[in-house]
Design a protein around this motif. Structure first.
Motif, PDB file in Angstrom:
ATOM      1  N   LEU A   5      29.604   7.550  31.100  1.00  0.00           N
ATOM      2  CA  LEU A   5      29.906   5.850  31.171  1.00  0.00           C
ATOM      3  C   LEU A   5      28.203   5.173  31.419  1.00  0.00           C
ATOM      4  O   LEU A   5      28.090   4.628  31.003  1.00  0.00           O
ATOM      5  CB  LEU A   5      30.288   5.903  32.547  1.00  0.00           C
ATOM      6  N   PHE A   6      27.669   5.792  32.196  1.00  0.00           N
ATOM      7  CA  PHE A   6      25.983   5.356  32.306  1.00  0.00           C
ATOM      8  C   PHE A   6      25.111   5.473  31.260  1.00  0.00           C
ATOM      9  O   PHE A   6      24.414   4.307  30.593  1.00  0.00           O
ATOM     10  CB  PHE A   6      25.314   5.907  33.421  1.00  0.00           C
ATOM     11  N   ILE A   9      26.196   3.127  28.540  1.00  0.00           N
ATOM     12  CA  ILE A   9      25.838   1.402  29.222  1.00  0.00           C
ATOM     13  C   ILE A   9      24.297   1.020  29.269  1.00  0.00           C
ATOM     14  O   ILE A   9      23.865   0.601  28.258  1.00  0.00           O
ATOM     15  CB  ILE A   9      26.116   1.727  30.329  1.00  0.00           C
ATOM     16  N   PHE A  28      22.014  -2.340  36.436  1.00  0.00           N
ATOM     17  CA  PHE A  28      23.262  -3.647  35.861  1.00  0.00           C
ATOM     18  C   PHE A  28      24.196  -3.503  37.596  1.00  0.00           C
ATOM     19  O   PHE A  28      24.054  -2.369  37.930  1.00  0.00           O
ATOM     20  CB  PHE A  28      23.177  -2.325  34.802  1.00  0.00           C
ATOM     21  N   ASN A  29      24.384  -4.779  37.636  1.00  0.00           N
ATOM     22  CA  ASN A  29      25.055  -4.988  38.675  1.00  0.00           C
ATOM     23  C   ASN A  29      26.373  -3.389  39.109  1.00  0.00           C
ATOM     24  O   ASN A  29      26.850  -3.336  37.479  1.00  0.00           O
ATOM     25  CB  ASN A  29      25.937  -6.145  38.779  1.00  0.00           C
ATOM     26  N   ASP A  30      26.834  -3.512  40.197  1.00  0.00           N
ATOM     27  CA  ASP A  30      27.532  -2.615  39.846  1.00  0.00           C
ATOM     28  C   ASP A  30      28.937  -3.054  39.612  1.00  0.00           C
ATOM     29  O   ASP A  30      29.305  -4.400  39.913  1.00  0.00           O
ATOM     30  CB  ASP A  30      27.962  -1.657  41.595  1.00  0.00           C
ATOM     31  N   ILE A  31      30.453  -2.372  39.187  1.00  0.00           N
ATOM     32  CA  ILE A  31      31.274  -3.073  38.670  1.00  0.00           C
ATOM     33  C   ILE A  31      32.334  -3.339  39.695  1.00  0.00           C
ATOM     34  O   ILE A  31      33.450  -4.289  40.046  1.00  0.00           O
ATOM     35  CB  ILE A  31      32.453  -2.195  37.890  1.00  0.00           C
ATOM     36  N   SER A  32      32.033  -2.499  40.429  1.00  0.00           N
ATOM     37  CA  SER A  32      32.984  -3.068  42.533  1.00  0.00           C
ATOM     38  C   SER A  32      32.169  -2.966  43.437  1.00  0.00           C
ATOM     39  O   SER A  32      31.353  -2.044  44.319  1.00  0.00           O
ATOM     40  CB  SER A  32      33.769  -1.525  42.389  1.00  0.00           C
ATOM     41  N   HIS A  38      24.537  -5.508  45.245  1.00  0.00           N
ATOM     42  CA  HIS A  38      24.526  -3.822  44.658  1.00  0.00           C
ATOM     43  C   HIS A  38      24.707  -3.805  43.041  1.00  0.00           C
ATOM     44  O   HIS A  38      25.510  -3.887  42.496  1.00  0.00           O
ATOM     45  CB  HIS A  38      26.376  -3.558  44.987  1.00  0.00           C
ATOM     46  N   LEU A  40      23.059  -0.809  40.327  1.00  0.00           N
ATOM     47  CA  LEU A  40      22.471   0.731  39.317  1.00  0.00           C
ATOM     48  C   LEU A  40      21.305   1.017  38.862  1.00  0.00           C
ATOM     49  O   LEU A  40      21.209   0.101  37.670  1.00  0.00           O
ATOM     50  CB  LEU A  40      23.589   1.191  39.306  1.00  0.00           C
ATOM     51  N   GLY A  93      29.800  12.452  47.319  1.00  0.00           N
ATOM     52  CA  GLY A  93      30.832  11.525  46.657  1.00  0.00           C
ATOM     53  C   GLY A  93      30.321  10.605  45.836  1.00  0.00           C
ATOM     54  O   GLY A  93      30.738   9.277  45.169  1.00  0.00           O
ATOM     55  N   GLN A  94      29.635  11.566  44.559  1.00  0.00           N
ATOM     56  CA  GLN A  94      28.864  10.857  43.798  1.00  0.00           C
ATOM     57  C   GLN A  94      30.371  11.410  42.547  1.00  0.00           C
ATOM     58  O   GLN A  94      31.191  12.443  42.255  1.00  0.00           O
ATOM     59  CB  GLN A  94      27.904  12.170  42.981  1.00  0.00           C
ATOM     60  N   THR A  95      30.367  10.258  42.062  1.00  0.00           N
ATOM     61  CA  THR A  95      31.604  10.037  40.985  1.00  0.00           C
ATOM     62  C   THR A  95      31.130  10.063  39.899  1.00  0.00           C
ATOM     63  O   THR A  95      32.155  10.459  38.509  1.00  0.00           O
ATOM     64  CB  THR A  95      32.475   8.665  41.127  1.00  0.00           C
ATOM     65  N   VAL A  96      29.683   9.669  38.738  1.00  0.00           N
ATOM     66  CA  VAL A  96      29.286   9.249  37.915  1.00  0.00           C
ATOM     67  C   VAL A  96      28.296  10.064  37.652  1.00  0.00           C
ATOM     68  O   VAL A  96      28.037  10.443  38.274  1.00  0.00           O
ATOM     69  CB  VAL A  96      28.896   8.013  37.538  1.00  0.00           C
ATOM     70  N   HIS A 102      21.968   3.070  44.351  1.00  0.00           N
ATOM     71  CA  HIS A 102      22.832   2.062  44.589  1.00  0.00           C
ATOM     72  C   HIS A 102      21.517   1.831  45.603  1.00  0.00           C
ATOM     73  O   HIS A 102      20.903   1.981  46.784  1.00  0.00           O
ATOM     74  CB  HIS A 102      23.739   2.588  45.763  1.00  0.00           C
TER      75      HIS A 102
END
Ligand code: 5GP
Length: 114
Positions: A5-6, A9, A28-32, A38, A40, A93-96, A102
């Motif tokens: 995803l990144f 982007i 870029f701003n975190d979507i959540s 916040h 990234l 806790g890494q998801t991407v 952060h």
């Protein structure tokens, strides 16, 4: 180039609220958002995790950290303070899986983290 995803982007294939860019780093701003600020920060080089970084990435990693710190200073949150976080793999806790830092600011952080 990373096909995460990144990576998309970076290539502007997926929209993002980009707030910082230089030769090596995108922010870029975190979507959540988990704090009032916040953002990234990611290297344009497609490192999946911090565990994939090697000695010849030292300058890039320094630029990544300095980009986040400089952005925090420019936003006026450095004096109150902020947190930089790098999650690595499952237990982190890494998801991407494109390395990212952060920047969390605008509220008091808690310790220990969850
Ligand atoms: P991680 O959990 O890997 O450390 O962080 C990934 C971050 O990416 C999460 O904070 C999540 O909210 C953010 N994120 C996931 N999908 C998107 C997206 O499509 N756009 C943006 N701007 N952030 C995203």
């Amino acid at each position: 180039m990373s096909d995460t995803l990144f990576g998309k982007i970076i290539r502007r294939e997926v929209p993002a609220d980009i707030v910082y860019e230089d030769e090596d780093v995108l922010g870029f701003n975190d979507i959540s958002p988990q704090a009032p600020l916040h953002v990234l920060f990611i290297p344009k080089k497609p490192l999946a995790t911090i565990d994939d970084a090697r000695a010849d990435d030292a300058l890039l990693l320094g630029r990544l950290m300095l980009a986040a710190a400089g952005y925090a200073r420019a936003q006026g949150v450095a004096a109150d303070g902020y947190r930089l976080v790098v999650n690595c793999n499952a237990h982190g806790g890494q998801t991407v899986f494109h390395l990212h830092v952060h920047l969390l600011a605008g509220r008091r952080m808690h310790w220990p983290p969850g």
